[in-house]
Design a protein around this motif. Structure first.
Motif, PDB file in Angstrom:
ATOM      1  N   GLU A 165     -15.888  -4.136   5.690  1.00  0.00           N
ATOM      2  CA  GLU A 165     -16.289  -5.454   6.186  1.00  0.00           C
ATOM      3  C   GLU A 165     -15.272  -6.531   5.797  1.00  0.00           C
ATOM      4  OE1 GLU A 165     -20.510  -7.625   6.304  1.00  0.00           O
ATOM      5  OE2 GLU A 165     -19.761  -7.277   4.266  1.00  0.00           O
ATOM      6  N   VAL A 166     -14.831  -6.503   4.568  1.00  0.00           N
ATOM      7  CA  VAL A 166     -13.844  -7.479   4.100  1.00  0.00           C
ATOM      8  C   VAL A 166     -12.509  -7.264   4.812  1.00  0.00           C
ATOM      9  CG1 VAL A 166     -12.545  -8.285   2.088  1.00  0.00           C
ATOM     10  CG2 VAL A 166     -14.990  -7.813   1.882  1.00  0.00           C
ATOM     11  N   ALA A 167     -12.107  -6.009   4.975  1.00  0.00           N
ATOM     12  CA  ALA A 167     -10.850  -5.717   5.673  1.00  0.00           C
ATOM     13  C   ALA A 167     -10.887  -6.243   7.099  1.00  0.00           C
ATOM     14  CB  ALA A 167     -10.584  -4.212   5.660  1.00  0.00           C
ATOM     15  N   GLN A 168     -11.997  -6.011   7.798  1.00  0.00           N
ATOM     16  CA  GLN A 168     -12.121  -6.500   9.171  1.00  0.00           C
ATOM     17  C   GLN A 168     -12.072  -8.021   9.228  1.00  0.00           C
ATOM     18  OE1 GLN A 168     -15.811  -4.608  10.253  1.00  0.00           O
ATOM     19  NE2 GLN A 168     -14.774  -2.898  11.242  1.00  0.00           N
ATOM     20  N   ALA A 169     -12.729  -8.670   8.278  1.00  0.00           N
ATOM     21  CA  ALA A 169     -12.721 -10.137   8.243  1.00  0.00           C
ATOM     22  C   ALA A 169     -11.317 -10.665   7.990  1.00  0.00           C
ATOM     23  CB  ALA A 169     -13.688 -10.646   7.173  1.00  0.00           C
ATOM     24  N   PHE A 170     -10.584 -10.029   7.081  1.00  0.00           N
ATOM     25  CA  PHE A 170      -9.233 -10.502   6.773  1.00  0.00           C
ATOM     26  C   PHE A 170      -8.289 -10.287   7.955  1.00  0.00           C
ATOM     27  CE2 PHE A 170      -4.940 -10.253   5.142  1.00  0.00           C
ATOM     28  CZ  PHE A 170      -4.854 -11.485   4.498  1.00  0.00           C
ATOM     29  N   VAL A 171      -8.332  -9.093   8.548  1.00  0.00           N
ATOM     30  CA  VAL A 171      -7.468  -8.812   9.699  1.00  0.00           C
ATOM     31  C   VAL A 171      -7.796  -9.772  10.845  1.00  0.00           C
ATOM     32  CG1 VAL A 171      -6.901  -7.098  11.475  1.00  0.00           C
ATOM     33  CG2 VAL A 171      -7.038  -6.405   9.081  1.00  0.00           C
ATOM     34  N   SER A 187       0.929 -12.058  13.364  1.00  0.00           N
ATOM     35  CA  SER A 187       0.275 -11.894  12.067  1.00  0.00           C
ATOM     36  C   SER A 187       1.010 -10.929  11.153  1.00  0.00           C
ATOM     37  CB  SER A 187      -1.171 -11.421  12.242  1.00  0.00           C
ATOM     38  OG  SER A 187      -1.216 -10.049  12.599  1.00  0.00           O
ATOM     39  N   GLY A 188       1.627  -9.915  11.716  1.00  0.00           N
ATOM     40  CA  GLY A 188       2.261  -8.891  10.900  1.00  0.00           C
ATOM     41  C   GLY A 188       1.277  -7.877  10.349  1.00  0.00           C
ATOM     42  N   VAL A 189       0.000  -8.023  10.681  1.00  0.00           N
ATOM     43  CA  VAL A 189      -1.043  -7.137  10.173  1.00  0.00           C
ATOM     44  C   VAL A 189      -1.496  -6.222  11.311  1.00  0.00           C
ATOM     45  CG1 VAL A 189      -3.305  -7.011   9.086  1.00  0.00           C
ATOM     46  CG2 VAL A 189      -1.796  -8.925   8.563  1.00  0.00           C
ATOM     47  N   ALA A 190      -1.334  -4.921  11.099  1.00  0.00           N
ATOM     48  CA  ALA A 190      -1.742  -3.952  12.110  1.00  0.00           C
ATOM     49  C   ALA A 190      -3.232  -3.668  11.991  1.00  0.00           C
ATOM     50  CB  ALA A 190      -0.952  -2.664  11.934  1.00  0.00           C
ATOM     51  N   ASP A 191      -3.820  -3.210  13.078  1.00  0.00           N
ATOM     52  CA  ASP A 191      -5.222  -2.795  13.039  1.00  0.00           C
ATOM     53  C   ASP A 191      -5.368  -1.621  12.075  1.00  0.00           C
ATOM     54  OD1 ASP A 191      -6.144  -4.662  14.892  1.00  0.00           O
ATOM     55  OD2 ASP A 191      -5.666  -3.349  16.588  1.00  0.00           O
ATOM     56  N   PRO A 192      -6.452  -1.596  11.323  1.00  0.00           N
ATOM     57  CA  PRO A 192      -6.664  -0.475  10.405  1.00  0.00           C
ATOM     58  C   PRO A 192      -6.814   0.847  11.155  1.00  0.00           C
ATOM     59  CG  PRO A 192      -8.158  -2.294   9.907  1.00  0.00           C
ATOM     60  CD  PRO A 192      -7.501  -2.608  11.214  1.00  0.00           C
ATOM     61  N   VAL A 193      -6.181   1.888  10.625  1.00  0.00           N
ATOM     62  CA  VAL A 193      -6.294   3.237  11.153  1.00  0.00           C
ATOM     63  C   VAL A 193      -6.655   4.145   9.988  1.00  0.00           C
ATOM     64  CG1 VAL A 193      -5.080   5.151  12.267  1.00  0.00           C
ATOM     65  CG2 VAL A 193      -4.593   2.795  12.965  1.00  0.00           C
ATOM     66  N   ASP A 194      -7.790   4.808  10.084  1.00  0.00           N
ATOM     67  CA  ASP A 194      -8.263   5.684   9.009  1.00  0.00           C
ATOM     68  C   ASP A 194      -8.322   4.949   7.672  1.00  0.00           C
ATOM     69  OD1 ASP A 194      -8.498   7.864  10.772  1.00  0.00           O
ATOM     70  OD2 ASP A 194      -6.414   8.458  10.433  1.00  0.00           O
ATOM     71  N   GLY A 195      -8.750   3.708   7.716  1.00  0.00           N
ATOM     72  CA  GLY A 195      -8.910   2.929   6.492  1.00  0.00           C
ATOM     73  C   GLY A 195      -7.636   2.354   5.925  1.00  0.00           C
ATOM     74  N   VAL A 196      -6.528   2.486   6.647  1.00  0.00           N
ATOM     75  CA  VAL A 196      -5.239   1.984   6.172  1.00  0.00           C
ATOM     76  C   VAL A 196      -4.741   0.924   7.141  1.00  0.00           C
ATOM     77  CG1 VAL A 196      -2.835   2.587   5.690  1.00  0.00           C
ATOM     78  CG2 VAL A 196      -4.662   4.163   5.049  1.00  0.00           C
ATOM     79  N   CYS A 197      -4.270  -0.155   6.581  1.00  0.00           N
ATOM     80  CA  CYS A 197      -3.762  -1.262   7.389  1.00  0.00           C
ATOM     81  C   CYS A 197      -2.323  -1.542   6.958  1.00  0.00           C
ATOM     82  CB  CYS A 197      -4.642  -2.490   7.155  1.00  0.00           C
ATOM     83  SG  CYS A 197      -4.277  -3.846   8.244  1.00  0.00           S
ATOM     84  N   LEU A 198      -1.392  -1.341   7.854  1.00  0.00           N
ATOM     85  CA  LEU A 198       0.012  -1.589   7.545  1.00  0.00           C
ATOM     86  C   LEU A 198       0.339  -3.061   7.774  1.00  0.00           C
ATOM     87  CD1 LEU A 198       1.632   1.564   9.171  1.00  0.00           C
ATOM     88  CD2 LEU A 198       0.976   1.214   6.783  1.00  0.00           C
ATOM     89  N   VAL A 199       1.246  -3.571   6.952  1.00  0.00           N
ATOM     90  CA  VAL A 199       1.633  -4.972   7.030  1.00  0.00           C
ATOM     91  C   VAL A 199       3.143  -5.069   7.157  1.00  0.00           C
ATOM     92  CG1 VAL A 199       1.611  -7.197   5.820  1.00  0.00           C
ATOM     93  CG2 VAL A 199      -0.353  -5.651   5.612  1.00  0.00           C
ATOM     94  N   ASP A 200       3.594  -5.816   8.149  1.00  0.00           N
ATOM     95  CA  ASP A 200       5.001  -6.175   8.291  1.00  0.00           C
ATOM     96  C   ASP A 200       5.165  -7.472   7.508  1.00  0.00           C
ATOM     97  OD1 ASP A 200       7.375  -7.435   9.047  1.00  0.00           O
ATOM     98  OD2 ASP A 200       7.152  -6.965  11.163  1.00  0.00           O
ATOM     99  N   PHE A 201       5.737  -7.384   6.323  1.00  0.00           N
ATOM    100  CA  PHE A 201       5.760  -8.545   5.439  1.00  0.00           C
ATOM    101  C   PHE A 201       6.715  -9.644   5.889  1.00  0.00           C
ATOM    102  CE2 PHE A 201       3.217  -5.920   2.710  1.00  0.00           C
ATOM    103  CZ  PHE A 201       2.336  -6.861   2.199  1.00  0.00           C
ATOM    104  N   ARG A 202       7.633  -9.353   6.761  1.00  0.00           N
ATOM    105  CA  ARG A 202       8.473 -10.436   7.307  1.00  0.00           C
ATOM    106  C   ARG A 202       7.605 -11.342   8.192  1.00  0.00           C
ATOM    107  NH1 ARG A 202      14.465 -10.181   9.208  1.00  0.00           N
ATOM    108  NH2 ARG A 202      14.384  -8.919   7.355  1.00  0.00           N
ATOM    109  N   ALA A 203       6.860 -10.735   9.108  1.00  0.00           N
ATOM    110  CA  ALA A 203       5.972 -11.505   9.987  1.00  0.00           C
ATOM    111  C   ALA A 203       4.804 -12.100   9.205  1.00  0.00           C
ATOM    112  CB  ALA A 203       5.462 -10.622  11.121  1.00  0.00           C
ATOM    113  N   PHE A 204       4.227 -11.323   8.304  1.00  0.00           N
ATOM    114  CA  PHE A 204       3.095 -11.802   7.513  1.00  0.00           C
ATOM    115  C   PHE A 204       3.509 -12.973   6.621  1.00  0.00           C
ATOM    116  CE2 PHE A 204       0.085 -11.414   3.885  1.00  0.00           C
ATOM    117  CZ  PHE A 204      -1.094 -11.645   4.587  1.00  0.00           C
ATOM    118  N   GLY A 205       4.700 -12.907   6.057  1.00  0.00           N
ATOM    119  CA  GLY A 205       5.213 -14.017   5.253  1.00  0.00           C
ATOM    120  C   GLY A 205       5.382 -15.278   6.085  1.00  0.00           C
TER     121      GLY A 205
END
Length: 115
Positions: free
Chosen positions: A12-18, A32-50
């Motif tokens: 629930e928290v992960a979905q709210a943050f994404v 955003s740099g934040v990918a949709d979660p897949v199998d409970g894992v969410c990858l982040v592109d820190f250049r875009a996220f920053g």
């Protein structure tokens, strides 16, 4: 270090943050740099996220719109924890007082963000 866990929120928290990251990306005109979660894992592109975090900090500092500031507060603090844990530099702050205030809030959030 790529591929390491930096936060393990419940679903629930992960979905709210994404979702919040996506909304703020649209509001601030960046990706955003934040990918949709897949199998409970969410990858982040820190250049875009920053860039998203920097845009949020910049807007927070440059607006008197209280509701936007309030909505941004938790997102920015959480984003700063993720950026710090990933070993990336925090976005530039508008001054030392703001830098100290965000560091305190980041550290408070970090204690509640299980790895």
């Amino acid at each position: 270090m790529p591929g390491r866990d930096i936060w393990c929120p419940n679903t629930e928290v992960a979905q709210a943050f994404v979702g919040t990251a996506e909304v703020f990306a649209q509001v601030f005109g960046v990706t955003s740099g934040v990918a949709d979660p897949v199998d409970g894992v969410c990858l982040v592109d820190f250049r875009a996220f920053g860039a998203l975090c920097a845009a949020a900090v910049g807007r927070f500092s440059g607006t008197r719109e209280g509701i936007l500031r309030s909505l941004s507060l938790g997102f920015i603090a959480t984003a700063l924890v993720l950026i710090d844990r990933a070993g990336h530099p925090a976005p530039a702050m508008p001054g030392p007082d703001q830098e100290r205030a965000w560091a305190v809030l980041r550290d408070q959030h970090a204690r509640a963000m299980a790895v």
